[in-house]
Motif scaffolding. Structure first.
Motif, PDB file in Angstrom:
ATOM      1  N   ALA A 290     -66.123 103.331 -71.088  1.00  0.00           N
ATOM      2  CA  ALA A 290     -65.881 102.071 -70.378  1.00  0.00           C
ATOM      3  C   ALA A 290     -64.536 101.457 -70.763  1.00  0.00           C
ATOM      4  O   ALA A 290     -64.001 101.729 -71.845  1.00  0.00           O
ATOM      5  CB  ALA A 290     -67.006 101.090 -70.709  1.00  0.00           C
ATOM      6  N   LEU A 291     -64.014 100.649 -69.873  1.00  0.00           N
ATOM      7  CA  LEU A 291     -62.805  99.885 -70.148  1.00  0.00           C
ATOM      8  C   LEU A 291     -63.182  98.415 -70.265  1.00  0.00           C
ATOM      9  O   LEU A 291     -64.026  97.922 -69.522  1.00  0.00           O
ATOM     10  CB  LEU A 291     -61.799 100.045 -69.007  1.00  0.00           C
ATOM     11  N   VAL A 292     -62.549  97.746 -71.217  1.00  0.00           N
ATOM     12  CA  VAL A 292     -62.803  96.323 -71.411  1.00  0.00           C
ATOM     13  C   VAL A 292     -61.612  95.569 -70.808  1.00  0.00           C
ATOM     14  O   VAL A 292     -60.480  95.748 -71.254  1.00  0.00           O
ATOM     15  CB  VAL A 292     -62.913  95.985 -72.915  1.00  0.00           C
ATOM     16  N   THR A 293     -61.861  94.768 -69.800  1.00  0.00           N
ATOM     17  CA  THR A 293     -60.764  94.042 -69.155  1.00  0.00           C
ATOM     18  C   THR A 293     -60.561  92.692 -69.834  1.00  0.00           C
ATOM     19  O   THR A 293     -61.451  91.844 -69.834  1.00  0.00           O
ATOM     20  CB  THR A 293     -61.049  93.833 -67.655  1.00  0.00           C
ATOM     21  N   VAL A 294     -59.383  92.553 -70.447  1.00  0.00           N
ATOM     22  CA  VAL A 294     -59.079  91.359 -71.231  1.00  0.00           C
ATOM     23  C   VAL A 294     -58.048  90.508 -70.490  1.00  0.00           C
ATOM     24  O   VAL A 294     -57.037  91.020 -70.021  1.00  0.00           O
ATOM     25  CB  VAL A 294     -58.520  91.755 -72.620  1.00  0.00           C
ATOM     26  N   VAL A 295     -58.343  89.224 -70.399  1.00  0.00           N
ATOM     27  CA  VAL A 295     -57.462  88.305 -69.676  1.00  0.00           C
ATOM     28  C   VAL A 295     -56.975  87.212 -70.635  1.00  0.00           C
ATOM     29  O   VAL A 295     -57.743  86.729 -71.465  1.00  0.00           O
ATOM     30  CB  VAL A 295     -58.244  87.641 -68.512  1.00  0.00           C
TER      31      VAL A 295
ATOM     32  N   ASP B 103     -56.505  96.464 -69.590  1.00  0.00           N
ATOM     33  CA  ASP B 103     -57.741  97.207 -69.856  1.00  0.00           C
ATOM     34  C   ASP B 103     -57.650  97.893 -71.209  1.00  0.00           C
ATOM     35  O   ASP B 103     -56.682  98.591 -71.485  1.00  0.00           O
ATOM     36  CB  ASP B 103     -57.948  98.277 -68.780  1.00  0.00           C
ATOM     37  N   VAL B 104     -58.663  97.678 -72.045  1.00  0.00           N
ATOM     38  CA  VAL B 104     -58.701  98.330 -73.353  1.00  0.00           C
ATOM     39  C   VAL B 104     -59.850  99.336 -73.346  1.00  0.00           C
ATOM     40  O   VAL B 104     -60.987  98.965 -73.055  1.00  0.00           O
ATOM     41  CB  VAL B 104     -58.966  97.287 -74.471  1.00  0.00           C
ATOM     42  N   PRO B 105     -59.575 100.614 -73.660  1.00  0.00           N
ATOM     43  CA  PRO B 105     -60.683 101.573 -73.749  1.00  0.00           C
ATOM     44  C   PRO B 105     -61.668 101.113 -74.837  1.00  0.00           C
ATOM     45  O   PRO B 105     -61.242 100.677 -75.910  1.00  0.00           O
ATOM     46  CB  PRO B 105     -60.008 102.881 -74.153  1.00  0.00           C
TER      47      PRO B 105
ATOM     48  N   LYS C 165     -63.094  96.910 -84.214  1.00  0.00           N
ATOM     49  CA  LYS C 165     -62.198  97.081 -85.364  1.00  0.00           C
ATOM     50  C   LYS C 165     -62.922  97.002 -86.703  1.00  0.00           C
ATOM     51  O   LYS C 165     -62.370  97.363 -87.735  1.00  0.00           O
ATOM     52  CB  LYS C 165     -61.090  96.018 -85.318  1.00  0.00           C
ATOM     53  N   GLY C 166     -64.112  96.506 -86.722  1.00  0.00           N
ATOM     54  CA  GLY C 166     -64.870  96.383 -87.975  1.00  0.00           C
ATOM     55  C   GLY C 166     -66.086  95.549 -87.681  1.00  0.00           C
ATOM     56  O   GLY C 166     -66.274  95.109 -86.543  1.00  0.00           O
ATOM     57  N   PRO C 167     -66.934  95.308 -88.723  1.00  0.00           N
ATOM     58  CA  PRO C 167     -68.096  94.465 -88.460  1.00  0.00           C
ATOM     59  C   PRO C 167     -67.637  93.102 -87.946  1.00  0.00           C
ATOM     60  O   PRO C 167     -66.836  92.433 -88.596  1.00  0.00           O
ATOM     61  CB  PRO C 167     -68.773  94.349 -89.829  1.00  0.00           C
TER      62      PRO C 167
ATOM     63  N   VAL D  81     -60.452  93.926 -81.123  1.00  0.00           N
ATOM     64  CA  VAL D  81     -59.005  93.757 -80.902  1.00  0.00           C
ATOM     65  C   VAL D  81     -58.674  92.392 -80.309  1.00  0.00           C
ATOM     66  O   VAL D  81     -57.511  92.030 -80.202  1.00  0.00           O
ATOM     67  CB  VAL D  81     -58.454  94.832 -79.931  1.00  0.00           C
ATOM     68  N   LEU D  82     -59.690  91.637 -79.917  1.00  0.00           N
ATOM     69  CA  LEU D  82     -59.431  90.361 -79.248  1.00  0.00           C
ATOM     70  C   LEU D  82     -58.769  89.352 -80.181  1.00  0.00           C
ATOM     71  O   LEU D  82     -59.132  89.251 -81.350  1.00  0.00           O
ATOM     72  CB  LEU D  82     -60.728  89.757 -78.728  1.00  0.00           C
ATOM     73  N   LYS D  83     -57.817  88.608 -79.628  1.00  0.00           N
ATOM     74  CA  LYS D  83     -57.186  87.530 -80.390  1.00  0.00           C
ATOM     75  C   LYS D  83     -57.605  86.203 -79.766  1.00  0.00           C
ATOM     76  O   LYS D  83     -57.984  86.165 -78.591  1.00  0.00           O
ATOM     77  CB  LYS D  83     -55.670  87.676 -80.309  1.00  0.00           C
ATOM     78  N   PRO D  84     -57.503  85.119 -80.546  1.00  0.00           N
ATOM     79  CA  PRO D  84     -57.823  83.823 -79.935  1.00  0.00           C
ATOM     80  C   PRO D  84     -56.984  83.657 -78.665  1.00  0.00           C
ATOM     81  O   PRO D  84     -55.785  83.917 -78.685  1.00  0.00           O
ATOM     82  CB  PRO D  84     -57.404  82.814 -81.013  1.00  0.00           C
ATOM     83  N   GLY D  85     -57.624  83.262 -77.594  1.00  0.00           N
ATOM     84  CA  GLY D  85     -56.910  83.166 -76.318  1.00  0.00           C
ATOM     85  C   GLY D  85     -57.306  84.267 -75.349  1.00  0.00           C
ATOM     86  O   GLY D  85     -57.133  84.130 -74.150  1.00  0.00           O
ATOM     87  N   ASP D  86     -57.835  85.380 -75.896  1.00  0.00           N
ATOM     88  CA  ASP D  86     -58.242  86.502 -75.042  1.00  0.00           C
ATOM     89  C   ASP D  86     -59.667  86.312 -74.534  1.00  0.00           C
ATOM     90  O   ASP D  86     -60.582  86.034 -75.312  1.00  0.00           O
ATOM     91  CB  ASP D  86     -58.216  87.819 -75.836  1.00  0.00           C
ATOM     92  N   ILE D  87     -59.847  86.502 -73.253  1.00  0.00           N
ATOM     93  CA  ILE D  87     -61.180  86.416 -72.657  1.00  0.00           C
ATOM     94  C   ILE D  87     -61.518  87.763 -72.032  1.00  0.00           C
ATOM     95  O   ILE D  87     -60.713  88.326 -71.288  1.00  0.00           O
ATOM     96  CB  ILE D  87     -61.222  85.329 -71.552  1.00  0.00           C
ATOM     97  N   VAL D  88     -62.685  88.310 -72.364  1.00  0.00           N
ATOM     98  CA  VAL D  88     -63.111  89.532 -71.688  1.00  0.00           C
ATOM     99  C   VAL D  88     -63.701  89.133 -70.338  1.00  0.00           C
ATOM    100  O   VAL D  88     -64.664  88.385 -70.259  1.00  0.00           O
ATOM    101  CB  VAL D  88     -64.139  90.325 -72.511  1.00  0.00           C
ATOM    102  N   LYS D  89     -63.066  89.642 -69.285  1.00  0.00           N
ATOM    103  CA  LYS D  89     -63.498  89.293 -67.938  1.00  0.00           C
ATOM    104  C   LYS D  89     -64.650  90.178 -67.492  1.00  0.00           C
ATOM    105  O   LYS D  89     -65.625  89.731 -66.912  1.00  0.00           O
ATOM    106  CB  LYS D  89     -62.302  89.476 -67.010  1.00  0.00           C
ATOM    107  N   GLU D  90     -64.528  91.477 -67.780  1.00  0.00           N
ATOM    108  CA  GLU D  90     -65.578  92.400 -67.353  1.00  0.00           C
ATOM    109  C   GLU D  90     -65.444  93.725 -68.066  1.00  0.00           C
ATOM    110  O   GLU D  90     -64.452  93.994 -68.743  1.00  0.00           O
ATOM    111  CB  GLU D  90     -65.498  92.635 -65.838  1.00  0.00           C
TER     112      GLU D  90
END
Ligand code: FES
Ligand code: FES
Lengths: 153, 293
Positions: free
Chosen positions: B132-137, B144-146, B152-154, B158-167
């Protein structure tokens, strides 16, 4: 930053001011005075606080009251508005509960199940109530009572 | 619980600008089954909670342009109730059914589950094997992030503050395949997995394997996939494959199981899962959703 929310509770509209950090369970019990949902674990694990949100069972202890603005909430009080339901009758006939603490949540979950599928089999019933913990009964009487209404429907 | 401001934006761009403004002082709310427990415990103390459930496009659940699009606000029970998901994405369907219990699944979302990134995330192995691909906005744009690069760990992604996963975008598979997700827990209902594995068998004799709850993140077991490639799955091949599969994992001991037990049990469920995947591909396996442990 209190905010006024409006929602339908057991068929009646409610307007009430809440803080964003207030949980639905606390608002229902302490502010609105609806006491059937119970505080068990407070973290979504026991099901004793189960209510229906737009017909779907949810954990009111891990739902913010502010989230239900504009939505519809049903509790046991609403279910039995016009007298107890066939499911509740069956619970009584089977002596399904002991202390009764889990009963409101169990009843809401089983109601949702029967609304969705009027004829669940035993496994489907057990699966549906798997998140409603009962520390008294061992579940057998509860499952039998639900099965009984399912068969009669 | 410390108080916070609450906002319920109705568009993704509105949500993204709000999040960009507050950054790590804000948290995103979907089903709340994880977030509200953390707020309650005081583990997180945001100034702002952004409820994404008012954004219509996040409710998307459809196949388009070769992908199943699972919007961030789609709940586990919505996935379970979808004939489309059951038919063409059966391992995602099967794993969704093992998540907690119905009262939680009515609110908890698949996207929220992967963003929480607990090592035992039931939905992760099935997404790993479906690549699956993770779509980050965010306010800068969309990417898209595979899924294999996402964890990245428990509780870290990879998301940073400000990033929203759309789908999530799950590729459609056009050849014949079978798969399975097997979860081992102490009891049904709310329990987290002690170990979980998803496998996929494809007509071209390639195989995909992924585990959860037995490493710091959900992991794909690529070495055993290489080993299995081109082979027919016999009992001997599986026995040889087990130690190779276990190389991908590094379980720990905790309240749910010891490390040794997890290692052993992972081999057992890998075997059952792979057998079920192959027999399902051949049309004679147990129905999806059947308990294999
Ligand atoms: S009190 Fe809500 S699930 Fe236990
Ligand atoms: S009857 Fe006592 S907890 Fe269920």
């Amino acid at each position: 930053m209190k905010k006024e929310i409006n929602f339908v509770l057991n068929g009646n509209s409610v307007s009430i001011e809440v803080e964003p950090n207030e949980k639905l369970l606390d608002v229902l019990r302490d502010k609105v005075g609806v006491k059937s949902p119970k505080y068990g674990c407070g973290r979504g694990e026991c099901g004793s606080c189960t209510v229906l949100l737009n017909g779907k069972s949810i954990r009111s202890c891990i739902t913010l009251a502010i989230e239900v603005d504009g939505q519809e909430i049903t509790t046991l009080e609403g279910l039995q508005k016009d007298g107890i339901t066939p499911l509740q009758k069956s619970f009584i006939e089977h002596n399904a509960f002991q202390c009764g603490f889990c009963a409101p949540g169990m009843t809401m979950t089983a109601t949702e199940l029967l609304n969705k599928d009027p004829h669940p089999d035993e496994e489907e019933i057990r699966e549906a109530i798997a998140g409603n913990l009962c520390r008294c009964t061992g579940y057998d009487t509860i499952v039998k009572a639900i099965l009984d209404v399912a068969e009669k429907k | 619980m410390k108080n916070f401001d609450y906002a319920k934006p109705t568009s993704l761009s509105e949500a993204a600008s709000l999040y960009a403004e507050y950054k790590d002082k804000a948290r995103l709310l979907l089903g709340g089954t994880d977030l509200i427990v953390m707020l309650n415990d005081g583990v997180i103390t945001p100034d702002m909670v952004i409820d994404l459930k008012g954004i219509d496009e996040l409710k998307r659940l459809e196949v388009k342009d070769g992908f199943l699009h699972i919007g961030a606000a789609v709940t586990f029970n919505e996935l379970i109730d979808s004939e489309l998901v059951k038919k063409d994405f059966p391992v995602i369907w099967e794993s969704a059914r093992t998540v907690a219990s119905t009262g939680v699944r009515n609110r908890a979302t698949l996207v929220g589950n992967i963003c929480s990134a607990v090592p035992s995330a039931d939905s992760a192995p099935s997404l790993l094997i479906r690549e699956a691909l993770v779509t980050v906005v965010n306010t800068e744009g969309e990417k898209d992030v595979p899924i294999v690069e996402f964890f990245k760990g428990p509780r870290k992604t990879v998301l940073k503050p400000g990033d929203i996963v759309k789908e999530l975008k799950v590729p459609v598979i056009s050849q014949r395949f079978g798969g399975s997700y097997v979860k081992l827990g102490r009891y049904d209902g709310e329990d987290l997995a002690q170990t979980g594995v998803a496998t996929l068998a494809l007509e071209d004799k390639t195989y995909r394997v992924a585990f959860c709850a037995v490493a710091p993140t959900p992991v794909r077991a690529t070495e055993v996939e290489e080993f299995l490639k081109g082979k027919d799955i016999t009992d001997e091949v599986i026995e040889e494959a087990i130690p190779i599969a276990l190389k991908a994992i590094s379980p720990i001991s905790d309240v749910r199981a010891s490390k040794e037990y997890r290692l052993h049990a992972s081999g057992v469920i890998f075997k059952r899962s792979l057998k079920a995947a192959v027999s399902r591909m051949n049309g004679n396996g147990p129905a999806y959703g059947t308990r294999l442990v």
